[in-house]
Design a protein around this motif. Structure first.
Motif, mmCIF file in Angstrom:
data_model
loop_
_atom_site.group_PDB
_atom_site.id
_atom_site.type_symbol
_atom_site.label_atom_id
_atom_site.label_comp_id
_atom_site.label_asym_id
_atom_site.label_seq_id
_atom_site.Cartn_x
_atom_site.Cartn_y
_atom_site.Cartn_z
ATOM 1 N N HIS A 131 -36.521 -1.957 -60.477
ATOM 2 C CA HIS A 131 -37.669 -2.279 -61.333
ATOM 3 C C HIS A 131 -39.009 -1.860 -60.727
ATOM 4 O O HIS A 131 -40.045 -2.015 -61.360
ATOM 5 N N ILE A 132 -39.015 -1.396 -59.471
ATOM 6 C CA ILE A 132 -40.292 -1.240 -58.781
ATOM 7 C C ILE A 132 -40.595 0.229 -58.395
ATOM 8 O O ILE A 132 -41.607 0.780 -58.798
ATOM 9 N N PHE A 191 -44.076 -13.694 -50.639
ATOM 10 C CA PHE A 191 -43.121 -13.151 -51.611
ATOM 11 C C PHE A 191 -42.260 -14.248 -52.248
ATOM 12 O O PHE A 191 -42.106 -14.292 -53.465
ATOM 13 N N ASP A 244 -34.454 -9.466 -51.171
ATOM 14 C CA ASP A 244 -34.202 -8.861 -52.493
ATOM 15 C C ASP A 244 -32.713 -8.523 -52.555
ATOM 16 O O ASP A 244 -32.320 -7.360 -52.621
ATOM 17 N N LYS A 288 -30.161 -8.376 -54.477
ATOM 18 C CA LYS A 288 -29.377 -8.051 -55.669
ATOM 19 C C LYS A 288 -28.161 -7.247 -55.232
ATOM 20 O O LYS A 288 -28.231 -6.467 -54.277
ATOM 21 N N ASP A 292 -32.633 -0.834 -49.699
ATOM 22 C CA ASP A 292 -33.821 -1.423 -50.316
ATOM 23 C C ASP A 292 -34.490 -2.416 -49.352
ATOM 24 O O ASP A 292 -34.574 -3.619 -49.629
ATOM 25 N N GLU A 323 -28.958 -9.324 -66.344
ATOM 26 C CA GLU A 323 -30.269 -9.956 -66.160
ATOM 27 C C GLU A 323 -31.124 -9.900 -67.434
ATOM 28 O O GLU A 323 -31.983 -10.749 -67.642
ATOM 29 N N ARG A 379 -41.520 -15.413 -62.615
ATOM 30 C CA ARG A 379 -42.191 -14.130 -62.348
ATOM 31 C C ARG A 379 -42.119 -13.218 -63.576
ATOM 32 O O ARG A 379 -43.090 -12.546 -63.926
ATOM 33 N N TYR A 392 -46.028 -5.510 -63.633
ATOM 34 C CA TYR A 392 -45.295 -5.557 -62.353
ATOM 35 C C TYR A 392 -43.889 -4.957 -62.515
ATOM 36 O O TYR A 392 -43.584 -3.934 -61.913
HETATM 37 C C1 GN1 Z 1 -37.288 -6.345 -58.187
HETATM 38 O O1 GN1 Z 1 -36.848 -3.473 -56.815
HETATM 39 P P1 GN1 Z 1 -35.733 -4.266 -57.364
HETATM 40 O O2 GN1 Z 1 -35.402 -3.907 -58.764
HETATM 41 O O3 GN1 Z 1 -34.548 -4.268 -56.410
HETATM 42 C C2 GN1 Z 1 -38.108 -7.316 -57.350
HETATM 43 C C3 GN1 Z 1 -37.256 -8.514 -56.956
HETATM 44 C C4 GN1 Z 1 -36.715 -9.204 -58.204
HETATM 45 C C5 GN1 Z 1 -35.928 -8.169 -59.007
HETATM 46 C C6 GN1 Z 1 -35.461 -8.773 -60.314
HETATM 47 C C7 GN1 Z 1 -40.318 -5.955 -54.618
HETATM 48 O O4 GN1 Z 1 -36.236 -5.824 -57.374
HETATM 49 O O5 GN1 Z 1 -38.032 -9.445 -56.221
HETATM 50 O O6 GN1 Z 1 -35.879 -10.280 -57.848
HETATM 51 O O7 GN1 Z 1 -36.743 -7.014 -59.306
HETATM 52 N N1 GN1 Z 1 -38.614 -6.629 -56.170
HETATM 53 C C8 GN1 Z 1 -39.901 -6.742 -55.805
HETATM 54 O O8 GN1 Z 1 -34.491 -7.941 -60.849
HETATM 55 O O9 GN1 Z 1 -40.703 -7.466 -56.383
#
Ligand code: GN1
Ligand code: ADP
Ligand code: MG
Length: 370
Positions: A33-34, A164, A223, A225, A243, A269, A321, A332
């Motif tokens: 997502h980032i 965070f 993070d 996931k 990551d 999700e 969030r 975001y």
């Molecule tokens: C973001 O980058 P990514 O997709 O692995 C987020 C996590 C959230 C997640 C929700 C740096 O993770 O904190 O839990 O989305 N990363 C950041 O899917 O904010």
């Protein structure tokens, strides 16, 4: 700027980074997502070799230089441990490809930051659990990651995203987003807002225990996931934790909890049909077993006791969030459809509600493995 505009200078990054061989091509890759991730191919000695090239989201990761210093420090620390254990340093941790000038990141002419890693071949990351064995392997990998970093000097780490997992601070930001109502969306999401406002107390439980010294501060991933672990195609083992942007001092129960939030949900999700959302207790058990095995006895009893609370808090925090971002105009988390962040928020709240119902069962399972 759009994502495409931000990434328009990818050619400069490809030239600046010291990839061996001849450039063959690149494609968008992954579902994060980032950051913006690309798979890039080079030919070397008549073979095609792959690399990961990423444009870092510098609106969120505000100090890309410090962040890459963290990643270089962490991965070189891990490489030593992996080598000592007789492992494969090219596959069991990320390996940064430096620029021709020897830097770990490259800034292009429009101010975007790029970095590259060796591609870990013959391994895959999953966005959803299709086999409990994969989830178990991701649990062992995240537990082991934390175990390996238990003597990493935390003082050497920059806090890449301050606060965070400071859930109560995020609660205050959420309250401000409601009061500001920038997009005029508050009236539409009253139910979700009330659900979260009623849970302020439970969101602070682990932070309070931390303040009382009952939960230790560790170097954590933050993070966790399931798609941030690469699973080896041949052995089925979780070989590489990726990551690493958010590796910072944190709580082990939140690393555990974030994995449960993502992987032990019976739905995706961003599922729209909330009747599909629930906590899968079998997957919860599989993950608990794997995580504690991976941690190799390094967790203190207070941490083990708080694992179920960590799962609820991470789910509430993530839901909050997503909703905050929805209220503020979706700046975001990357969205792919209208109300995407609202849909994501709703799955998290439905999952948290189900977890609350299943608290006793979660505790019983954790007790079985302590
Ligand atoms: C973001 O980058 P990514 O997709 O692995 C987020 C996590 C959230 C997640 C929700 C740096 O993770 O904190 O839990 O989305 N990363 C950041 O899917 O904010
Ligand atoms: P994001 O922060 O956007 O989630 P990630 O660093 O997790 O970005 O990368 C996105 C995806 O790219 C991962 O889920 C994984 O599938 C793939 N990936 C990342 N790094 C590697 C690597 N070194 N080798 C193979 N695949 C990778
Ligand atoms: Mg990721």
């Amino acid at each position: 700027m759009t994502r495409e505009e931000y990434c328009s200078k990818i050619g400069e990054a490809i030239k600046a980074i010291d990839f061996p061989g001849e450039y063959l091509g690149h494609v968008w890759y992954g579902s994060g997502h980032i950051n913006d991730t690309f798979l890039i191919r080079f030919s070397e000695k008549e073979e095609s070799k792959k690399y990961i090239l990423q444009r870092m989201n510098h609106e969120i990761l505000k100090q890309p230089g410090q962040l890459m210093e963290n990643i270089c420090n962490i991965t070189s620390f891990l490489r030593e441990k992996i080598a000592k254990a007789g492992g494969d340093v090219n596959r069991e941790t990320l390996n940064v490809i430096y620029t021709k000038e020897g830097a770990a990141l490259f800034r292009d002419s429009i101010g975007s930051y790029w970095r590259a890693y060796q591609f870990v071949e013959d391994a895959i990351s999953y966005d959803q659990v299709s086999k409990p064995e994969d989830f178990y392997e991701s649990a062992v990998a995240f537990g082991h990651f934390q175990y390996m970093l238990k003597d990493f000097p935390a003082g050497r780490l920059y806090e890449t995203i301050p606060d965070f997992h400071n859930t109560l601070l995020r609660f205050r930001v959420f309250q401000k987003a409601i009061a500001g109502d920038l997009q005029g969306r508050v009236s539409e999401v009253k139910e979700e807002i009330d659900f979260l406002l009623r849970r302020e107390l439970s969101m602070g439980v682990c932070a309070e225990l931390r303040a009382e010294g009952k939960l230790p501060l560790r170097v954590t991933h933050n993070d966790t996931k399931m798609n941030n672990v690469l699973i080896d195609n041949a052995t089925g083992k979780g070989i590489c934790v990726i990551d690493l942007d958010t590796v910072m001092p944190g709580l082990s129960v939140f690393d555990f909890g974030d994995s449960i939030r993502f992987g032990a949900n019976t739905a995706m999700e961003d599922e729209i049909d909330l009747s599909k959302v629930s906590l899968d207790l079998e997957l919860f058990e599989v993950y608990t077993k794997g995580f504690l095995e991976g941690c190799r006895g390094s967790l203190v009893p207070g941490e083990i006791e708080q694992l179920p609370a960590g799962a609820v808090i991470m789910t509430l925090e993530c839901g909050m969030r997503f909703l905050t971002d929805y209220l503020q105009g979706d700046h975001y988390f990357r969205i792919h459809r209208e109300k995407h962040n609202l849909d994501r928020c709703r799955t998290q709240l439905a999952l948290a509600a189900d977890m609350e119902q299943k608290m006793d069962e979660m505790k019983r399972i954790v007790n079985k493995y302590r």
